[in-house]
Design a protein around this motif. Structure first.
Motif, PDB file in Angstrom:
ATOM      1  N   HIS A   1      30.251  34.874  48.842  1.00  0.00           N
ATOM      2  CA  HIS A   1      31.021  34.114  47.858  1.00  0.00           C
ATOM      3  C   HIS A   1      32.431  33.773  48.339  1.00  0.00           C
ATOM      4  CE1 HIS A   1      28.302  34.018  44.396  1.00  0.00           C
ATOM      5  NE2 HIS A   1      27.874  35.203  44.792  1.00  0.00           N
ATOM      6  N   TRP A   2      33.087  34.687  49.101  1.00  0.00           N
ATOM      7  CA  TRP A   2      34.503  34.464  49.404  1.00  0.00           C
ATOM      8  C   TRP A   2      34.863  34.708  50.863  1.00  0.00           C
ATOM      9  CZ3 TRP A   2      33.585  37.533  44.738  1.00  0.00           C
ATOM     10  CH2 TRP A   2      33.627  36.752  43.577  1.00  0.00           C
ATOM     11  N   GLN A   3      33.854  34.830  51.744  1.00  0.00           N
ATOM     12  CA  GLN A   3      34.075  34.967  53.181  1.00  0.00           C
ATOM     13  C   GLN A   3      35.024  36.121  53.530  1.00  0.00           C
ATOM     14  OE1 GLN A   3      34.348  31.559  51.666  1.00  0.00           O
ATOM     15  NE2 GLN A   3      32.171  31.999  51.865  1.00  0.00           N
ATOM     16  N   VAL A   4      34.881  37.211  52.813  1.00  0.00           N
ATOM     17  CA  VAL A   4      35.681  38.406  53.056  1.00  0.00           C
ATOM     18  C   VAL A   4      34.801  39.461  53.728  1.00  0.00           C
ATOM     19  CG1 VAL A   4      36.974  40.308  52.005  1.00  0.00           C
ATOM     20  CG2 VAL A   4      37.212  37.976  51.113  1.00  0.00           C
ATOM     21  N   VAL A   5      35.269  39.989  54.867  1.00  0.00           N
ATOM     22  CA  VAL A   5      34.552  41.043  55.581  1.00  0.00           C
ATOM     23  C   VAL A   5      35.197  42.381  55.237  1.00  0.00           C
ATOM     24  CG1 VAL A   5      33.872  41.956  57.830  1.00  0.00           C
ATOM     25  CG2 VAL A   5      33.977  39.472  57.463  1.00  0.00           C
ATOM     26  N   VAL A   6      34.402  43.320  54.760  1.00  0.00           N
ATOM     27  CA  VAL A   6      34.910  44.644  54.416  1.00  0.00           C
ATOM     28  C   VAL A   6      35.158  45.425  55.701  1.00  0.00           C
ATOM     29  CG1 VAL A   6      34.382  46.811  53.227  1.00  0.00           C
ATOM     30  CG2 VAL A   6      33.644  44.620  52.245  1.00  0.00           C
ATOM     31  N   PRO A   7      36.342  46.028  55.876  1.00  0.00           N
ATOM     32  CA  PRO A   7      36.630  46.801  57.088  1.00  0.00           C
ATOM     33  C   PRO A   7      35.608  47.898  57.335  1.00  0.00           C
ATOM     34  CG  PRO A   7      38.645  46.464  55.815  1.00  0.00           C
ATOM     35  CD  PRO A   7      37.509  45.966  54.960  1.00  0.00           C
ATOM     36  N   LYS A   8      35.427  48.260  58.591  1.00  0.00           N
ATOM     37  CA  LYS A   8      34.366  49.188  58.999  1.00  0.00           C
ATOM     38  C   LYS A   8      34.405  50.511  58.242  1.00  0.00           C
ATOM     39  CE  LYS A   8      32.593  51.700  63.023  1.00  0.00           C
ATOM     40  NZ  LYS A   8      32.750  51.957  64.480  1.00  0.00           N
TER      41      LYS A   8
ATOM     42  N   ARG B   1      39.014  36.165  41.181  1.00  0.00           N
ATOM     43  CA  ARG B   1      37.935  35.188  41.251  1.00  0.00           C
ATOM     44  C   ARG B   1      36.652  35.861  40.766  1.00  0.00           C
ATOM     45  NH1 ARG B   1      38.906  32.900  47.425  1.00  0.00           N
ATOM     46  NH2 ARG B   1      41.164  32.500  47.228  1.00  0.00           N
ATOM     47  N   THR B   2      35.847  35.144  40.036  1.00  0.00           N
ATOM     48  CA  THR B   2      34.622  35.710  39.485  1.00  0.00           C
ATOM     49  C   THR B   2      33.422  34.831  39.828  1.00  0.00           C
ATOM     50  OG1 THR B   2      34.916  34.571  37.363  1.00  0.00           O
ATOM     51  CG2 THR B   2      35.866  36.780  37.570  1.00  0.00           C
ATOM     52  N   THR B   3      32.257  35.439  39.862  1.00  0.00           N
ATOM     53  CA  THR B   3      31.035  34.688  40.171  1.00  0.00           C
ATOM     54  C   THR B   3      30.342  34.188  38.910  1.00  0.00           C
ATOM     55  OG1 THR B   3      29.614  36.659  40.052  1.00  0.00           O
ATOM     56  CG2 THR B   3      30.632  36.157  42.183  1.00  0.00           C
ATOM     57  N   GLY B   4      30.612  34.833  37.758  1.00  0.00           N
ATOM     58  CA  GLY B   4      29.751  34.616  36.601  1.00  0.00           C
ATOM     59  C   GLY B   4      28.415  35.290  36.863  1.00  0.00           C
TER      60      GLY B   4
ATOM     61  N   GLY C   1      30.106  39.539  39.816  1.00  0.00           N
ATOM     62  CA  GLY C   1      31.174  40.238  40.520  1.00  0.00           C
ATOM     63  C   GLY C   1      32.502  39.554  40.414  1.00  0.00           C
ATOM     64  N   PHE C   2      33.541  40.284  40.791  1.00  0.00           N
ATOM     65  CA  PHE C   2      34.877  39.698  40.887  1.00  0.00           C
ATOM     66  C   PHE C   2      35.554  40.195  42.147  1.00  0.00           C
ATOM     67  CE2 PHE C   2      35.969  43.636  38.582  1.00  0.00           C
ATOM     68  CZ  PHE C   2      37.067  44.081  39.317  1.00  0.00           C
ATOM     69  N   PHE C   3      36.563  39.445  42.581  1.00  0.00           N
ATOM     70  CA  PHE C   3      37.314  39.737  43.791  1.00  0.00           C
ATOM     71  C   PHE C   3      38.774  39.390  43.539  1.00  0.00           C
ATOM     72  CE2 PHE C   3      38.925  37.326  47.632  1.00  0.00           C
ATOM     73  CZ  PHE C   3      39.380  38.436  48.316  1.00  0.00           C
ATOM     74  N   SER C   4      39.678  40.252  44.016  1.00  0.00           N
ATOM     75  CA  SER C   4      41.108  39.989  43.887  1.00  0.00           C
ATOM     76  C   SER C   4      41.699  39.651  45.251  1.00  0.00           C
ATOM     77  CB  SER C   4      41.839  41.199  43.295  1.00  0.00           C
ATOM     78  OG  SER C   4      43.240  40.962  43.263  1.00  0.00           O
ATOM     79  N   PRO C   5      41.955  38.353  45.555  1.00  0.00           N
ATOM     80  CA  PRO C   5      42.531  37.974  46.849  1.00  0.00           C
ATOM     81  C   PRO C   5      43.875  38.642  47.104  1.00  0.00           C
ATOM     82  CG  PRO C   5      41.729  36.048  45.657  1.00  0.00           C
ATOM     83  CD  PRO C   5      41.715  37.184  44.682  1.00  0.00           C
TER      84      PRO C   5
ATOM     85  N   GLU D   1      42.929  42.280  48.684  1.00  0.00           N
ATOM     86  CA  GLU D   1      41.709  42.253  49.494  1.00  0.00           C
ATOM     87  C   GLU D   1      41.459  43.593  50.185  1.00  0.00           C
ATOM     88  OE1 GLU D   1      40.415  39.871  53.514  1.00  0.00           O
ATOM     89  OE2 GLU D   1      41.455  38.718  51.965  1.00  0.00           O
ATOM     90  N   PRO D   2      40.197  44.064  50.202  1.00  0.00           N
ATOM     91  CA  PRO D   2      38.961  43.441  49.715  1.00  0.00           C
ATOM     92  C   PRO D   2      38.532  43.926  48.321  1.00  0.00           C
ATOM     93  CG  PRO D   2      38.383  45.313  51.066  1.00  0.00           C
ATOM     94  CD  PRO D   2      39.891  45.283  50.992  1.00  0.00           C
ATOM     95  N   LEU D   3      39.491  44.250  47.469  1.00  0.00           N
ATOM     96  CA  LEU D   3      39.182  44.788  46.149  1.00  0.00           C
ATOM     97  C   LEU D   3      38.179  43.906  45.412  1.00  0.00           C
ATOM     98  CD1 LEU D   3      39.675  46.743  43.791  1.00  0.00           C
ATOM     99  CD2 LEU D   3      41.594  45.291  43.109  1.00  0.00           C
ATOM    100  N   SER D   4      37.040  44.479  45.075  1.00  0.00           N
ATOM    101  CA  SER D   4      36.025  43.750  44.327  1.00  0.00           C
ATOM    102  C   SER D   4      35.136  44.740  43.603  1.00  0.00           C
ATOM    103  CB  SER D   4      35.188  42.852  45.240  1.00  0.00           C
ATOM    104  OG  SER D   4      34.444  43.631  46.160  1.00  0.00           O
ATOM    105  N   MET D   5      34.417  44.239  42.614  1.00  0.00           N
ATOM    106  CA  MET D   5      33.510  45.071  41.844  1.00  0.00           C
ATOM    107  C   MET D   5      32.294  44.233  41.468  1.00  0.00           C
ATOM    108  SD  MET D   5      34.514  47.479  38.585  1.00  0.00           S
ATOM    109  CE  MET D   5      35.842  48.201  39.559  1.00  0.00           C
TER     110      MET D   5
END
Length: 343
Positions: free
Chosen positions: A138-145, A183-186, A199-203, A206-210
């Motif tokens: 959805h947002w091209q964010v890669v979660v750190p290892k 940002r939310t997906t609905g 889900g949602f994501f807080s730019p 980053e990478p805070l999401s739920m």
């Protein structure tokens, strides 16, 4: 193999240039043949793809047994039966653990049902891969290892907490219209309603999401005894939020000395004074004001966002019933609809 996914960063382990193929975030085998179009994919390395595939092999054999997301789920049961019969090791394990359960239905009629064991820790582990995949999709964010990803089952109270978290973050965003706070997906449905997620994501953090995720609207456990839904919540904290150690400078309300408070335990608001040893609750409002006066509104806003998201996580940590079934060692049973396990 499509060149589109080769030589990219693996979305699951974050290793640059390691991907060799595209992986369906939610495996195609979770769906009926006519429901597999346009499923999201991400680049993955061979190791992550193999580990995730092992989880999927187990779960795609068993989860459809509990399917109840539509009126006719016979295709799902049939596919499940074929996979169980094909996997001789799994078939033996299930036969060894199969049992029966007797109950009385809503009409007062006695019912005897077949129950088979289900290792729900595998579903919790798979959901962590899915959370990382969806965040990138959805947002091209890669979660750190080394980033911690939390995954839990949720009941109705947990569902309500998730919705409240989004509402609170949207209220914060309304006070900062020029800042990309959330940002939310609905609600997204894959394969009809076989799998749903939101889900949602807080730019800003980053990478805070739920995320919340559901397979087949399934019910685990014995009806009326220890029922659990397949609702899952996955939480990806912001960078550095996965570790326990956190400090904050405050004047101790007990001894009145300026002190650096170390966080104790999992609750972010509980701190211990380095002088008198008393435990206090740090004031978010005071830190917000001080940060604002020092031209640190962005840092204060990040702190506020993280506080809201972690409030949801704390509900799960302290209340395994209100937010989840909690433990990764949790085991469940599902009602066996397949004749392959009877007799």
């Amino acid at each position: 193999m499509s060149k589109q996914y080769k030589g990219k960063t693996c979305i699951y382990c974050a290793k640059p240039g390691a991907s060799f193929t595209g992986d369906h975030i939610v495996a195609r085998s979770f769906f009926s043949v006519n429901e597999r179009e346009n499923l999201p994919q991400v680049p993955t390395c061979a190791s992550c793809n193999s580990t995730k595939s092992t989880l999927e092999t187990y779960l795609t054999a068993l989860l459809p047994q509990a399917a109840r997301h539509q009126g006719d789920v016979s295709d799902y049961w049939a596919n499940s039966r074929r996979r169980i019969e094909k996997n001789q090791k799994l078939h033996r394990e299930l036969r060894a653990g199969v049992s029966t359960s007797s109950r009385v239905d809503a009409m007062g009629r006695p019912i005897t049902e077949t129950v088979m064991p289900f290792d729900s820790s595998k579903l919790l582990e798979l959901s962590k891969y899915i959370a990382k995949g969806l965040l990138f999709h959805h947002w091209q964010v890669v979660v750190p290892k080394d980033q911690i990803v939390h995954s839990q089952f949720m009941n109705d109270a947990g569902e309500s907490n998730f919705s409240n978290t989004i509402d609170r973050l949207q209220m914060i965003a309304a006070d900062f219209p020029s800042i990309d706070v959330i940002r939310t997906t609905g609600l997204i449905q894959l394969g009809g309603q076989a799998v749903t997620y939101e889900g949602f994501f807080s730019p800003l953090d980053e990478p805070l999401s739920m995320w919340r995720l559901n397979f087949y609207q399934a019910i685990f456990g014995i009806p009326g005894v220890n029922e659990t839904t397949s609702n899952l919540m996955m939480h990806i904290p912001s960078k550095g939020r996965g570790a326990m150690a956190t400090q904050v400078e405050e004047d101790c309300p007990i001894c009145r000395q300026a002190a650096v408070f170390e966080r104790i335990g999992s609750a972010r608001k509980h701190f211990q004074c380095e002088h008198c040893g008393e435990f206090v609750v740090a004031s978010l409002a005071e830190r917000w004001l001080r940060s604002s006066l020092n031209d640190g509104r962005m840092d204060a806003l990040r702190e506020k966002i993280s506080e809201v998201a972690e409030d949801q996580l704390l509900v799960i940590e302290r209340d395994p019933i209100g937010g989840s079934t909690s433990s990764t060692t949790y085991s469940a049973s599902i009602m066996a609809r397949s004749e392959a396990l009877r007799g």
